[in-house]
Design an enzyme around this catalytic site. Structure first.
Site, PDB file in Angstrom:
ATOM      1  CD  GLN A  77      -3.111  -0.423   0.018  1.00 36.10           C
ATOM      2  OE1 GLN A  77      -3.114   0.730  -0.398  1.00 36.10           O
ATOM      3  NE2 GLN A  77      -3.948  -1.329  -0.438  1.00 36.10           N
ATOM      4  CB  SER A  78       4.196   1.923  -1.441  1.00 32.53           C
ATOM      5  OG  SER A  78       4.977   3.060  -1.730  1.00 32.53           O
ATOM      6  CG  ASN A  79       0.822   6.637   1.142  1.00 35.74           C
ATOM      7  OD1 ASN A  79      -0.303   6.328   0.774  1.00 35.74           O
ATOM      8  ND2 ASN A  79       1.185   6.644   2.419  1.00 35.74           N
ATOM      9  CB  CYS A  81       4.504   2.500  -5.142  1.00 32.68           C
ATOM     10  SG  CYS A  81       6.088   1.751  -4.664  1.00 32.68           S
TER      11      CYS A  81
END
Ligand SMILES: *Cc1c(COP(=O)(O)O)cnc(C)c1O
Length: 339
Positions: A77-79, A81
């Site tokens: 859930q990387s912001n 990325c």
């Protein structure tokens, strides 16, 4: 800015700037200290949060190198990325993401940031936490694959937290200097924010020196510990000072303040009291913090204020670094609070 005696590296405009600063009157009176929020969750809509400030510099460099594809990495859930996927689309670049998940053959559902990654056309390569530790190998491997397809890849490190990415918050500090100048009365200010890969902290620390902003900068870590962050933030600062010939004095010991003790259950794992505070802030101030970064940092700040209301002085600017889409991957955990 007449007082600026250094040259910014090239950047492209991607973020909606300057972001607003808002006084949180109810929370402030509850804790007996002025709390302002710098709304970097409003740098964009899908492209919200702190990463876009760094990407303005990093993507300018990728374009200068004639790259046509960017590769980066992060948690599922990387912001960072998600921001990279969207910024790449805005800049006309392709994007490949190495995302961490326990079982790459059964990746997480297309929710939260992952939905936006896919909508923005990013190619997702799922890797295990063990492989993620050796991510440099996977960056190389993915670069080779893209090159064999005739593409020109450009690697962006985790969080875009390198010497070039740090310029995002060096430049933000110029904005914050103006914000501070616009506040009533002149008061000693503490700037508080969440740290996860160190680039925001490094930029703020360097920016305060370059722009001569007299503010205390306190970083609340959302994973690992104080030593780990002192080390990575210090390395980014030193590399930026060296690469860009910055005429400033830097001491890791004096300049880096990490408030450790609020990692809780671990990176991206929430405790009910953290989620409750996020709801409390939504209800009391209409501010939506995120579960992975800003919720933990705000929780830590409040806990410190409960111990000593004056521990940060009389004025705080909390930087809201974004992350709203992380809320949607925790809807079940939040639902339990509404029962
Ligand atoms: C990445 C991120 C941070 C941490 O910033 P770093 O520069 O990686 O330390 C804080 N808040 C949010 C919402 C983020 O996505």
């Amino acid at each position: 800015m007449p007082d600026v005696k250094f040259a910014y590296p090239k950047h492209i405009n991607l973020a909606n700037l300057p972001t607003p600063v808002r006084y949180l009157s109810r929370i402030s009176s509850r804790y007996g200290v002025e709390i302002y929020i710098k709304q970097d969750e409003m740098t964009g809509t899908a492209l919200s949060g702190n990463k876009v400030r760094k990407l303005e510099f990093v993507l300018a460099h990728a374009l200068e190198q004639n790259a046509d594809t960017v590769i980066t990495c992060g948690g599922a859930q990387s912001n960072h990325c998600r921001a990279t996927a969207i910024a790449a689309a805005m800049a006309g670049l392709d994007c490949c993401l190495l995302l961490r998940t326990p079982d790459p053959l059964n990746p997480p559902e297309t929710g939260g940031n992952i939905l936006l990654d896919k909508m923005a056309g990013a190619e997702i390569v799922w890797i295990t936490p063990e492989e993620y530790k050796r991510r440099d190998e996977f960056f190389e491997k993915q670069s080779k694959i893209l090159q064999s397809q005739g593409k020109k890849p450009y690697i962006i490190p985790e969080g875009a937290s390198d010497a070039l990415g740090a310029w995002g918050y060096i430049k933000a500090m110029q904005e914050i200097k103006n914000d501070i100048a616009g506040l009533p009365e002149d008061k000693q200010t503490a700037i508080i924010h969440a740290t996860g890969s160190g680039g925001t902290a490094a930029g703020l620390i360097l920016g305060a020196k370059l722009h001569k902003v007299n503010a205390r900068i306190a970083s609340i870590n959302v994973c690992d510990d104080r030593d780990y962050f002192t080390n990575i933030i210090s390395n980014i600062c030193k590399k930026a000072i060296n690469d860009f010939n910055l005429d400033i004095e830097f001491s890791a010991q004096k300049d880096i303040e990490i408030i450790d003790g609020y990692v809780g259950r671990g990176y991206a794992l929430s405790r009910p009291e953290e989620l409750s505070l996020i709801c409390e802030m939504a209800k009391t101030e209409g501010i939506f913090l995120d579960p992975v970064y800003t919720g933990k940092a705000f929780y830590g700040m409040i806990k410190e204020l409960e111990k000593d209301p004056k521990c940060f002085g009389s004025r705080i600017i909390f930087i809201h670094t974004g992350g709203i889409f992380g809320l949607f991957s925790k809807s079940q955990e939040f639902a339990a609070l509404f029962k």
